[in-house]
Design an enzyme around this catalytic site. Structure first.
Site, PDB file in Angstrom:
ATOM      1  N   LYS A  63       1.204   4.042  -3.078  1.00 18.86           N
ATOM      2  CA  LYS A  63       0.829   5.439  -2.896  1.00 18.86           C
ATOM      3  C   LYS A  63       2.020   6.370  -3.110  1.00 18.86           C
ATOM      4  O   LYS A  63       1.883   7.442  -3.723  1.00 18.86           O
ATOM      5  CB  LYS A  63       0.221   5.642  -1.515  1.00 18.86           C
ATOM      6  CG  LYS A  63      -1.082   4.877  -1.294  1.00 18.86           C
ATOM      7  CD  LYS A  63      -2.138   5.247  -2.313  1.00 18.86           C
ATOM      8  CE  LYS A  63      -3.480   4.598  -2.003  1.00 18.86           C
ATOM      9  NZ  LYS A  63      -4.533   4.986  -2.970  1.00 18.86           N
ATOM     10  N   TYR A 123       0.841  -1.195   0.000  1.00 20.61           N
ATOM     11  CA  TYR A 123       0.000   0.000   0.000  1.00 20.61           C
ATOM     12  C   TYR A 123       0.879   1.250   0.000  1.00 20.61           C
ATOM     13  O   TYR A 123       0.672   2.172  -0.804  1.00 20.61           O
ATOM     14  CB  TYR A 123      -0.915  -0.014   1.225  1.00 20.61           C
ATOM     15  CG  TYR A 123      -1.951   1.072   1.232  1.00 20.61           C
ATOM     16  CD1 TYR A 123      -3.129   0.926   0.511  1.00 20.61           C
ATOM     17  CD2 TYR A 123      -1.783   2.233   1.984  1.00 20.61           C
ATOM     18  CE1 TYR A 123      -4.099   1.919   0.521  1.00 20.61           C
ATOM     19  CE2 TYR A 123      -2.740   3.229   1.997  1.00 20.61           C
ATOM     20  CZ  TYR A 123      -3.902   3.062   1.268  1.00 20.61           C
ATOM     21  OH  TYR A 123      -4.857   4.041   1.272  1.00 20.61           O
TER      22      TYR A 123
END
Length: 241
Positions: free
Chosen positions: A150, A146
């Site tokens: 990002k 994650y």
């Protein structure tokens, strides 16, 4: 900030921040084209705001491109689709890598590319907002892919701002703190985990999806006509202290 006569494509529009964006943009006059994997979410949203809907699994690159073609040329793009797999560095699986990086990063790059190609063919102009996260700036346990997705999307946002600027296409990102969506509730439901995070926010609270949607609308609007390549934290001051 009104968007009458404008069209916005929103990925991940069925839930969470994406849905909040769809509701806000529709309320401000935009025609919304909602992309989501779950048809029941799309049908519910269509009944609520009267949007166009496109069902798609963005993890499939060909399907992502086909969905953008179906969505057509729009004035704005909001990349909200995202998932997380809560596994540690030791335990992350190949399936987890593919799912998180495939949806959070690769799919966002594909939708940006297809949006930009359509805008260039239409004579230029338009704006993109990519939704990233404070997880791309700080190391949180079980957020390996994650965080990578990002942070990668923020880097890509800056590249796209440079390359698309000559076509008058602005590209920005927002980096929310923990936002009280279904994804965040799963990740931060344990008080032993959430309370130490809460005290690191000068405003003393996590974000709501509506807070993020309002900031995205600002970045899309002509009020931010000279803003591109920026990453706006929506974090209650978390990254400032």
């Amino acid at each position: 900030m009104q968007f009458s006569g404008k069209t916005v494509i929103i990925t991940g529009a069925g839930k969470g921040i994406g849905r909040a964006c769809a509701e806000l943009m529709a309320a401000r006059g935009a025609e919304v084209v909602a992309l989501s994997r779950t048809m029941s979410d799309l049908e519910n949203l269509k009944a609520e705001i009267g949007c166009r809907i496109v069902q798609v699994d963005l993890q499939d690159p060909k399907a992502a491109r086909a969905a953008m073609a179906e969505a057509g040329t729009a004035d704005y793009l909001i990349n909200s689709a995202g998932i997380n797999v809560l596994e540690s560095t030791f335990d992350m699986t190949d399936e987890g890598y593919e799912a998180v990086l495939g949806i959070n990063l690769r799919a966002a790059l594909i939708t940006c590319q297809e949006f930009a190609r359509a805008r260039r063919a239409a004579g230029g102009g338009g704006a993109i907002v990519n939704i990233t996260s404070i997880a791309g700036h700080r190391g949180f346990s079980e957020h390996l892919c994650y965080a990578a997705s990002k942070a990668g999307l923020e880097g890509a946002t800056r590249v796209m701002a440079k390359e698309l600027g000559p076509h008058n296409i602005r590209v920005n990102a927002v980096a929310p703190t923990i936002t009280l969506t279904e994804l965040a509730v799963e990740a931060w439901s344990d008080p032993a985990k959430s309370e130490p995070m809460m005290v690191r926010h000068p405003l003393g609270r996590f974000a709501e999806a509506d807070h993020v949607a309002a900031s995205i609308a600002m970045l899309l609007s002509d009020d931010c006509a000279m803003v591109t390549g920026a990453v706006l934290p929506i974090d209650g001051g978390f990254l400032a202290v």
